[in-house]
Design a protein around this motif. Structure first.
Motif, PDB file in Angstrom:
ATOM      1  N   SER A 102     -67.719  44.434  59.452  1.00 55.59           N
ATOM      2  CA  SER A 102     -66.518  43.757  59.945  1.00 55.59           C
ATOM      3  C   SER A 102     -66.777  43.108  61.296  1.00 55.59           C
ATOM      4  CB  SER A 102     -65.355  44.744  60.071  1.00 55.59           C
ATOM      5  OG  SER A 102     -65.684  45.783  60.972  1.00 55.59           O
ATOM      6  N   VAL A 103     -65.956  42.110  61.594  1.00 56.64           N
ATOM      7  CA  VAL A 103     -66.042  41.356  62.845  1.00 56.64           C
ATOM      8  C   VAL A 103     -64.658  41.368  63.489  1.00 56.64           C
ATOM      9  CG1 VAL A 103     -66.314  39.023  63.776  1.00 56.64           C
ATOM     10  CG2 VAL A 103     -67.970  39.902  62.130  1.00 56.64           C
ATOM     11  N   VAL A 127     -65.372  33.247  67.377  1.00 57.11           N
ATOM     12  CA  VAL A 127     -66.293  34.338  67.680  1.00 57.11           C
ATOM     13  C   VAL A 127     -67.580  33.746  68.252  1.00 57.11           C
ATOM     14  CG1 VAL A 127     -65.381  35.919  65.939  1.00 57.11           C
ATOM     15  CG2 VAL A 127     -67.217  34.332  65.320  1.00 57.11           C
ATOM     16  N   LEU A 128     -68.313  34.570  68.979  1.00 56.59           N
ATOM     17  CA  LEU A 128     -69.626  34.190  69.515  1.00 56.59           C
ATOM     18  C   LEU A 128     -70.680  34.969  68.764  1.00 56.59           C
ATOM     19  CD1 LEU A 128     -68.868  34.249  73.352  1.00 56.59           C
ATOM     20  CD2 LEU A 128     -68.459  32.430  71.708  1.00 56.59           C
ATOM     21  N   ILE A 129     -71.659  34.264  68.247  1.00 59.46           N
ATOM     22  CA  ILE A 129     -72.743  34.888  67.481  1.00 59.46           C
ATOM     23  C   ILE A 129     -74.006  34.806  68.318  1.00 59.46           C
ATOM     24  CG2 ILE A 129     -73.915  34.919  65.257  1.00 59.46           C
ATOM     25  CD1 ILE A 129     -71.569  32.934  64.396  1.00 59.46           C
ATOM     26  N   GLU A 130     -74.553  35.959  68.685  1.00 63.21           N
ATOM     27  CA  GLU A 130     -75.726  36.016  69.552  1.00 63.21           C
ATOM     28  C   GLU A 130     -76.911  36.616  68.804  1.00 63.21           C
ATOM     29  OE1 GLU A 130     -74.383  38.406  72.740  1.00 63.21           O
ATOM     30  OE2 GLU A 130     -73.115  36.849  73.639  1.00 63.21           O
ATOM     31  N   LYS A 131     -78.069  36.011  68.996  1.00 64.82           N
ATOM     32  CA  LYS A 131     -79.283  36.521  68.356  1.00 64.82           C
ATOM     33  C   LYS A 131     -79.822  37.715  69.139  1.00 64.82           C
ATOM     34  CE  LYS A 131     -82.084  33.906  66.222  1.00 64.82           C
ATOM     35  NZ  LYS A 131     -83.109  32.943  65.783  1.00 64.82           N
ATOM     36  N   ASN A 176     -75.681  44.652  66.295  1.00 65.54           N
ATOM     37  CA  ASN A 176     -76.598  44.950  65.188  1.00 65.54           C
ATOM     38  C   ASN A 176     -75.933  44.792  63.826  1.00 65.54           C
ATOM     39  OD1 ASN A 176     -78.687  45.565  67.017  1.00 65.54           O
ATOM     40  ND2 ASN A 176     -77.981  47.669  67.204  1.00 65.54           N
ATOM     41  N   LEU A 177     -75.396  43.603  63.582  1.00 69.74           N
ATOM     42  CA  LEU A 177     -74.896  43.261  62.257  1.00 69.74           C
ATOM     43  C   LEU A 177     -75.980  42.467  61.532  1.00 69.74           C
ATOM     44  CD1 LEU A 177     -71.242  42.158  63.095  1.00 69.74           C
ATOM     45  CD2 LEU A 177     -72.045  44.397  62.371  1.00 69.74           C
ATOM     46  N   GLN A 178     -76.219  42.803  60.297  1.00 73.56           N
ATOM     47  CA  GLN A 178     -77.295  42.151  59.551  1.00 73.56           C
ATOM     48  C   GLN A 178     -76.785  40.899  58.853  1.00 73.56           C
ATOM     49  OE1 GLN A 178     -79.089  44.550  56.503  1.00 73.56           O
ATOM     50  NE2 GLN A 178     -81.032  43.455  56.611  1.00 73.56           N
ATOM     51  N   VAL A 209     -71.996  40.022  67.390  1.00 73.22           N
ATOM     52  CA  VAL A 209     -70.833  39.144  67.259  1.00 73.22           C
ATOM     53  C   VAL A 209     -69.760  39.601  68.242  1.00 73.22           C
ATOM     54  CG1 VAL A 209     -69.066  38.217  65.734  1.00 73.22           C
ATOM     55  CG2 VAL A 209     -71.339  38.715  64.828  1.00 73.22           C
ATOM     56  N   VAL A 210     -69.270  38.655  69.050  1.00 72.21           N
ATOM     57  CA  VAL A 210     -68.237  38.939  70.050  1.00 72.21           C
ATOM     58  C   VAL A 210     -66.954  38.232  69.633  1.00 72.21           C
ATOM     59  CG1 VAL A 210     -67.606  38.801  72.486  1.00 72.21           C
ATOM     60  CG2 VAL A 210     -70.006  39.083  71.835  1.00 72.21           C
TER      61      VAL A 210
END
Length: 204
Positions: free
Chosen positions: A191-192, A200-204, A173-175, A107-108
């Motif tokens: 936390s984010v 936020v940007l969520i990347e796989k 590496n957030l689950q 997460v960015v």
């Protein structure tokens, strides 16, 4: 890598199977609309531009209005490119169902701005520990910045007071704890960066 644009809702906690209380962050992930498809022969690389968040058309620049109209969607507030998507066309909607419970994501976000701060808050300096031995107003001072005659300058990288926060931060590496496809929400462990309501940007 594929991903989504999201908005930080806030923090909560959930109980694991063994009874532990896990701090979590709730993120509204999508739905995102494909507003542009980049190809190697036209753009030099492959990527998919996603749009997220509604924006009033009267405050959207005319070139962007045409950009969104070409994709057959309304004006979007946030545009970000992602790589790794396959067989996506203009106007396709990508939802939170691309994530699965138990997988690991990055997460960015942009951290909270703290303004101009001193060395104690910014770098964790202790300051002068004993205020009774002639230390008048040096409790939170940085101390010496280096030698005098040589090199007669402050070296680059010296920890000093300055602007703190408002930086791009990537949490790796957030689950994923929970995925709510009907509400476009995901719950991630930990936390984010960023304030409530920030993108936020969520990347796989």
């Amino acid at each position: 890598m594929p991903g989504l644009i999201g908005k930080k809702i806030g923090m909560t906690s959930v109980f694991s199977a063994d009874g532990k209380n896990i701090p979590c962050t709730v993120i509204e992930a999508g739905p995102c609309v494909v507003t542009q498809v980049k190809k190697v022969d036209t753009d030099g690389y492959e990527a998919v531009q996603l749009g997220f968040g509604e924006k009033r058309e009267n405050i959207t620049p005319k070139p962007l209005q045409g950009h969104f109209k070409k994709a057959g969607t309304t004006a979007k507030r946030k545009l970000v490119e992602f790589q790794g998507f396959e067989d996506k066309n203009l106007g396709d909607v990508i939802g939170v169902d691309i994530f699965e419970e138990g997988e690991w994501i990055d997460v960015v976000g942009t951290s909270k701005g703290k303004g101009f701060q001193g060395v104690v808050k910014r770098h964790g300096f202790r300051g002068v520990g004993d205020a009774t031995h002639g230390q008048h107003n040096r409790l939170r001072a940085p101390g010496s910045l280096g030698a005098g005659s040589t090199p007669s300058k402050v070296m680059k990288g010296m920890k000093m007071a300055g602007r703190m926060g408002n930086d791009r931060v990537k949490m790796e590496n957030l689950q994923v704890i929970k995925v709510y496809t009907d509400k476009n929400l995901i719950v991630v462990k930990g936390s984010v960066p960023g304030a409530k309501g920030s993108y936020v940007l969520i990347e796989k």
